[in-house]
Every structure is written in structure tokens, then in C-alpha cells.
Design an enzyme around this catalytic site. Structure first.
Site, PDB file in Angstrom:
ATOM      1  N   ASP A  18       0.787  -1.245   0.000  1.00  0.00           N
ATOM      2  CA  ASP A  18       0.000   0.000   0.000  1.00  0.00           C
ATOM      3  C   ASP A  18       0.819   1.295   0.000  1.00  0.00           C
ATOM      4  OD1 ASP A  18      -1.828  -2.028   0.276  1.00  0.00           O
ATOM      5  OD2 ASP A  18      -2.826  -1.224   2.051  1.00  0.00           O
ATOM      6  N   ASP A  60      -4.648  -0.712  -1.574  1.00  0.00           N
ATOM      7  CA  ASP A  60      -5.941  -0.568  -0.931  1.00  0.00           C
ATOM      8  C   ASP A  60      -6.834   0.100  -1.978  1.00  0.00           C
ATOM      9  OD1 ASP A  60      -7.037  -1.114   1.646  1.00  0.00           O
ATOM     10  OD2 ASP A  60      -7.079   1.031   2.112  1.00  0.00           O
ATOM     11  N   HIS A  62     -10.708   0.942  -2.449  1.00  0.00           N
ATOM     12  CA  HIS A  62     -12.069   0.877  -1.914  1.00  0.00           C
ATOM     13  C   HIS A  62     -13.125   1.431  -2.862  1.00  0.00           C
ATOM     14  CE1 HIS A  62     -10.411  -0.324   1.866  1.00  0.00           C
ATOM     15  NE2 HIS A  62      -9.867   0.829   2.147  1.00  0.00           N
ATOM     16  N   HIS A  79     -10.523   7.140   1.829  1.00  0.00           N
ATOM     17  CA  HIS A  79      -9.164   6.996   1.282  1.00  0.00           C
ATOM     18  C   HIS A  79      -9.148   5.920   0.205  1.00  0.00           C
ATOM     19  CE1 HIS A  79      -9.453   3.818   4.291  1.00  0.00           C
ATOM     20  NE2 HIS A  79      -8.564   3.157   3.575  1.00  0.00           N
ATOM     21  N   LYS A 104      -6.883  -5.110  -2.969  1.00  0.00           N
ATOM     22  CA  LYS A 104      -7.659  -5.530  -1.795  1.00  0.00           C
ATOM     23  C   LYS A 104      -8.508  -4.372  -1.293  1.00  0.00           C
ATOM     24  CE  LYS A 104      -4.003  -4.277   1.413  1.00  0.00           C
ATOM     25  NZ  LYS A 104      -4.792  -3.204   2.042  1.00  0.00           N
ATOM     26  N   CYS A 143      -1.924  -2.437   7.700  1.00  0.00           N
ATOM     27  CA  CYS A 143      -1.867  -3.422   6.617  1.00  0.00           C
ATOM     28  C   CYS A 143      -0.547  -4.179   6.547  1.00  0.00           C
ATOM     29  CB  CYS A 143      -2.205  -2.749   5.293  1.00  0.00           C
ATOM     30  SG  CYS A 143      -3.952  -2.277   5.213  1.00  0.00           S
TER      31      CYS A 143
END
Ligand code: VGL
Ligand code: ZN
Length: 189
Positions: A18, A60, A62, A79, A104, A143
Site C-alpha cells: 500500500d 488498498d 475501496h 481513502h 484488496k 496493513c
């Protein structure tokens, strides 16, 4: 002693967690001095390239309305929204063109802090005959921690690259290092 890129050998992989704009200064969930991991990781990437070590970079990623956002009752500000600039890797990170990107955090109903969580990463590492993973990136107490612990649970030797990670909070970082050490992750004192 922190780990050194010249330790890389066959059976190793590099997992970069990340290293995205939103986790660096100026981003939506900035980690203090998060950008300082970039030059360190670039040295590891260069050594990995030279020695044929596979490189995995998690992100990451989302959807709008993700359950980890404070607007949805979660712990974090908005974020790493899919397709946003904040979700991109730091522009100075020299990811090789053949690095594998591990995405992810895309589920609406749960968070995925670990790069191993429902991504198939462990299966892929075994397929590549990887036995030991070197882990760095952001954040050490979120993470990176989850990824290192899952790496151990999946049976890999795990080395934390300590100068290539930064925590959200100093206390969180200290607790994370305790947890990692207890799980058999190699790191310095
Ligand atoms: C992370 C907070 C929320 C991380 C991801 O990559 O460490 N931290 N989502
Ligand atoms: Zn997140």
C-alpha cells in the site's frame, strides 16, 4: 539490524504494501514520513530485479461507501477510492513492469487489511516456490502488520524491512512490532 537487499536469494519474494498517495504526506490518510519508505523500497526493487526476485505490490482499493470509512461508521476517513489519484502508487516508487499488483479492500461488507486476505497471494507465492517474503510499506500497524501475520499463518518465513515501513501512530507501531515478533516475524529490536 535491519534487513539488507543483498540478502535476497532464490525462494524469496518482495511484498510492498500500500505505498499509495493517500497514505503519504498530502494524502487523505497521511502517515507521518510515509513517503520516506519509497527510496528504501526502490533499493529493494532494484536488487529484486537484478536477482530475479518476484515483486508483489498491494493496493488498498475501496469502492465508494466502503464500510471502513467514518461516514459508514468505520474507523478511517475516505481513502484509496478506486480510480482516484489517492489510490495510485506513489509516483516515485519504481515498480517493475512485471510486478504483480494485488488489489484488496474492494468488498463492501468487510475490510481486507492483509494482502493475503482473499487475494490468492499465498497460492501464487507457492506456485512461484517462494518460501520467504520481505515485507515493507504502509502502514506498519495496519496493513503491514496484517500482511506479515498472515504470511506467517500461511507458513512463510517473514522478514519486516524496518526502514521501509511507518506506523499510523508510534504506539501502534510498537504494539505491532511486539505482535509480529511473537508470531515469528524477523525484525530488529
Ligand atoms: C490501511 C488504514 C486503512 C493500510 C488501509 O494500508 O495500512 N490503513 N486502510
Ligand atoms: Zn483502507
Amino acid at each position: 539490524m535491519t534487513a539488507s537487499p543483498n540478502e535476497l536469494k532464490p525462494g524469496d519474494a518482495l511484498i510492498i504494501v500500500d505505498v499509495q498517495n493517500d497514505f503519504c504526506p498530502g494524502g487523505a490518510l497521511p502517515i507521518e514520513r510515509g513517503d520516506e519508505v519509497v527510496p528504501v523500497l526502490n533499493d529493494w526493487i532494484a536488487a529484486a530485479k537484478a536477482g530475479g526476485t518476484p515483486v508483489y505490490a498491494s493496493r488498498d482499493y475501496h469502492p465508494q461507501g466502503h464500510m471502513s470509512f467514518d461516514e459508514s461508521g468505520g474507523p478511517w476517513p475516505l481513502h484509496c477510492i478506486q480510480d482516484s489519484d489517492g489510490a495510485r502508487f506513489h509516483p516515485d516508487l519504481n515498480l517493475p513492469s512485471d510486478a504483480t499488483v494485488v488489489t484488496k479492500g474492494v468488498r463492501l461488507d468487510q475490510d481486507q487489511n492483509s494482502a493475503f486476505d482473499q487475494t490468492g497471494l499465498a497460492t501464487e507465492l507457492r506456485k512461484q516456490e517462494v518460501r520467504r517474503v520481505f515485507v515493507g510499506g504502509l502502514a506498519e500497524d495496519v496493513c503491514v502488520l496484517a500482511t506479515a501475520l498472515d504470511g506467517r499463518s500461511e507458513g512463510f518465513d517473514v522478514v519486516l524491512i524496518e526502514d521501509a515501513t511507518r506506523p499510523v501512530t508510534a504506539e501502534g507501531g510498537a504494539t505491532a512490532r511486539q505482535q509480529m515478533r511473537a508470531a515469528g516475524v524477523r525484525l530488529s529490536d
